[in-house]
Scaffold this motif. Structure first.
Motif, PDB file in Angstrom:
ATOM      1  N   ILE A 133     -13.060 -42.204   5.068  1.00  0.00           N
ATOM      2  CA  ILE A 133     -12.872 -40.932   4.654  1.00  0.00           C
ATOM      3  C   ILE A 133     -11.343 -40.992   4.263  1.00  0.00           C
ATOM      4  CG2 ILE A 133     -12.022 -38.721   5.741  1.00  0.00           C
ATOM      5  CD1 ILE A 133     -14.280 -39.254   7.921  1.00  0.00           C
ATOM      6  N   ILE A 137      -9.788 -39.485   0.694  1.00  0.00           N
ATOM      7  CA  ILE A 137      -8.959 -38.625   0.509  1.00  0.00           C
ATOM      8  C   ILE A 137      -7.769 -38.983  -0.206  1.00  0.00           C
ATOM      9  CG2 ILE A 137      -7.345 -37.007   1.660  1.00  0.00           C
ATOM     10  CD1 ILE A 137      -9.369 -36.654   4.053  1.00  0.00           C
ATOM     11  N   TYR A 162      -6.746 -28.099  -0.001  1.00  0.00           N
ATOM     12  CA  TYR A 162      -8.120 -27.799   0.544  1.00  0.00           C
ATOM     13  C   TYR A 162      -9.174 -28.454  -0.492  1.00  0.00           C
ATOM     14  CZ  TYR A 162      -5.638 -24.363   3.727  1.00  0.00           C
ATOM     15  OH  TYR A 162      -5.054 -23.708   4.478  1.00  0.00           O
ATOM     16  N   VAL A 164     -10.563 -31.200  -0.735  1.00  0.00           N
ATOM     17  CA  VAL A 164     -11.678 -32.051   0.123  1.00  0.00           C
ATOM     18  C   VAL A 164     -12.540 -31.104   1.001  1.00  0.00           C
ATOM     19  CG1 VAL A 164      -9.994 -32.419   2.089  1.00  0.00           C
ATOM     20  CG2 VAL A 164     -12.079 -33.916   1.498  1.00  0.00           C
ATOM     21  N   HIS A 165     -11.847 -29.976   1.512  1.00  0.00           N
ATOM     22  CA  HIS A 165     -12.735 -28.965   2.251  1.00  0.00           C
ATOM     23  C   HIS A 165     -13.788 -28.428   1.224  1.00  0.00           C
ATOM     24  CE1 HIS A 165      -9.037 -29.327   4.459  1.00  0.00           C
ATOM     25  NE2 HIS A 165      -9.726 -28.902   5.483  1.00  0.00           N
ATOM     26  N   VAL A 166     -13.359 -28.117  -0.070  1.00  0.00           N
ATOM     27  CA  VAL A 166     -14.049 -27.157  -0.846  1.00  0.00           C
ATOM     28  C   VAL A 166     -15.142 -28.202  -1.417  1.00  0.00           C
ATOM     29  CG1 VAL A 166     -14.411 -26.351  -3.202  1.00  0.00           C
ATOM     30  CG2 VAL A 166     -12.239 -25.658  -1.833  1.00  0.00           C
ATOM     31  N   ILE A 168     -16.596 -30.977   0.123  1.00  0.00           N
ATOM     32  CA  ILE A 168     -17.543 -31.149   1.257  1.00  0.00           C
ATOM     33  C   ILE A 168     -18.381 -29.952   1.461  1.00  0.00           C
ATOM     34  CG2 ILE A 168     -17.809 -31.222   3.792  1.00  0.00           C
ATOM     35  CD1 ILE A 168     -15.550 -33.057   3.875  1.00  0.00           C
ATOM     36  N   GLY A 169     -17.921 -28.915   1.193  1.00  0.00           N
ATOM     37  CA  GLY A 169     -18.613 -27.367   1.335  1.00  0.00           C
ATOM     38  C   GLY A 169     -19.878 -27.496   0.342  1.00  0.00           C
ATOM     39  N   ALA A 173     -23.488 -27.782   1.960  1.00  0.00           N
ATOM     40  CA  ALA A 173     -24.343 -26.305   1.868  1.00  0.00           C
ATOM     41  C   ALA A 173     -25.415 -26.625   1.105  1.00  0.00           C
ATOM     42  CB  ALA A 173     -23.465 -25.566   1.512  1.00  0.00           C
ATOM     43  N   ARG A 174     -25.522 -27.342   0.076  1.00  0.00           N
ATOM     44  CA  ARG A 174     -26.656 -27.339  -0.974  1.00  0.00           C
ATOM     45  C   ARG A 174     -27.852 -27.269  -0.273  1.00  0.00           C
ATOM     46  NH1 ARG A 174     -28.199 -26.002  -6.310  1.00  0.00           N
ATOM     47  NH2 ARG A 174     -29.498 -27.723  -7.145  1.00  0.00           N
ATOM     48  N   TYR A 190     -20.271 -26.472  -9.600  1.00  0.00           N
ATOM     49  CA  TYR A 190     -19.470 -25.723  -8.485  1.00  0.00           C
ATOM     50  C   TYR A 190     -18.021 -26.054  -8.710  1.00  0.00           C
ATOM     51  CZ  TYR A 190     -18.156 -25.809  -3.420  1.00  0.00           C
ATOM     52  OH  TYR A 190     -17.415 -25.479  -2.159  1.00  0.00           O
TER      53      TYR A 190
END
Lengths: 201, 201
Positions: A133, A137, A162, A164-166, A168-169, A173-174, A190
């Motif tokens: 991780i 990052i 943010y 990295v959060h975006v 990962i989403g 989520a896909r 995306y």
């Protein structure tokens, strides 16, 4: 024993296994992870599958979490640091399309299987954080820092922290939401629709 | 038996259990889920814990995936449809701060535990999709549609289709990456930094 001596011993021991042999072992660990999950994976099974002794595995990798984390890291084809196309959009797109889609879907299945194990096994979480991780990052932050230095993104843009959060989403989520496997084309679209506009690009 | 008759039979049977008793059963299912995970949860254990018969559980809920999905749905405190503050930022903030942070962290742990089970159990995925995921996406889309109708967001903004991915990223990545539990303040700041700018608000 002093730190350096211990470190030297580990390196000396590590050198006993060739990179080809280590790659074989890592592949076997990933296969077992896919088959039985982290909790089901035993050092005995790894030893049997790879025709090595448990003593060798423990001497070389110290523990199951460390072995699993190193196998996953070995699985990452390219370092993010090697990406430098000259634009943030180019860098981010290359990031998500550099590995082929089948590989990405296998990785997604693997990481999904580990997500629960991570919360039950702090040692695994620690090993993954250090070996997988944090380097990712750091690589992403290098890409973002260069974009700031080129003047593409304002240094105080709040979305920088943010990114990295975006990502990962998009990755997670896909298939959870849409029941479709993640692929490079989806992630590129995306990134264009969400991350770049949020960063003001 | 015709569809309608079967449907009527189910409603008649459902009415035998009071809402209070159903709530008790759902709480017990969620407790067991947290304790032993989806794979470890058996209808026997639910029956024992709630002092009911397995026959009652099957008659009432049909199957384990359906029972689990209904228990999770029962756990959602407020419907997204009830949120209408007059601005997109207001709606999204209310969405993430309406449930208290402890509840949110318990939910995150629960969903994390289910993520792996979902991929091993298509029936559970189907039940969660119908009872939990689709209603949430519909609620979010209602919030977004009103923002488009108010002129806050352009109807063809490409980030509209990815709002749910972005939110899931904030929810999931926080404790995976930062090792900190998710809370309403973090999600509100994430929405302000990423989702609203991507939507052009």
């Amino acid at each position: 024993m002093a730190e350096t001596v211990a470190g030297a011993t580990v390196s000396a021991r590590r050198s006993r296994i060739t990179p080809e042999r280590a790659a074989e072992l890592y592949e076997a660990v990933l296969d077992l992870l896919r088959e039985v999950g982290y909790d089901g994976l035993t050092m005995d099974a790894v030893a049997t599958r790879t025709r090595s002794s448990k003593a060798t595995l423990y001497r070389q990798w110290g523990s199951k979490p460390e072995l699993v984390a190193r196998a996953l890291r070995h699985n990452k084809p390219v370092s993010l640091d090697d990406i430098d196309t000259g634009s943030l959009r180019g860098d981010l797109h290359q990031m998500v399309i550099r590995s082929d889609d089948c590989q990405m879907q296998r990785d997604a299945a693997l990481m999904r299987g580990l997500l629960h194990a991570v919360h039950e096994n702090p040692d695994l979480h620690e090993a993954l954080r250090n070996l997988l991780i944090e380097p990712e990052i750091t690589g992403l932050n290098t890409v973002l820092r260069r974009a700031v230095e080129r003047g593409e993104v304002a240094a105080d843009n709040p979305a920088l922290q943010y990114a990295v959060h975006v990502l990962i989403g998009g990755f997670a989520a896909r298939d959870l939401i849409e029941d479709r496997p993640v692929d490079g084309a989806f992630l590129a679209s995306y990134i264009d629709a969400v991350l770049l506009p949020a960063l003001g690009v």
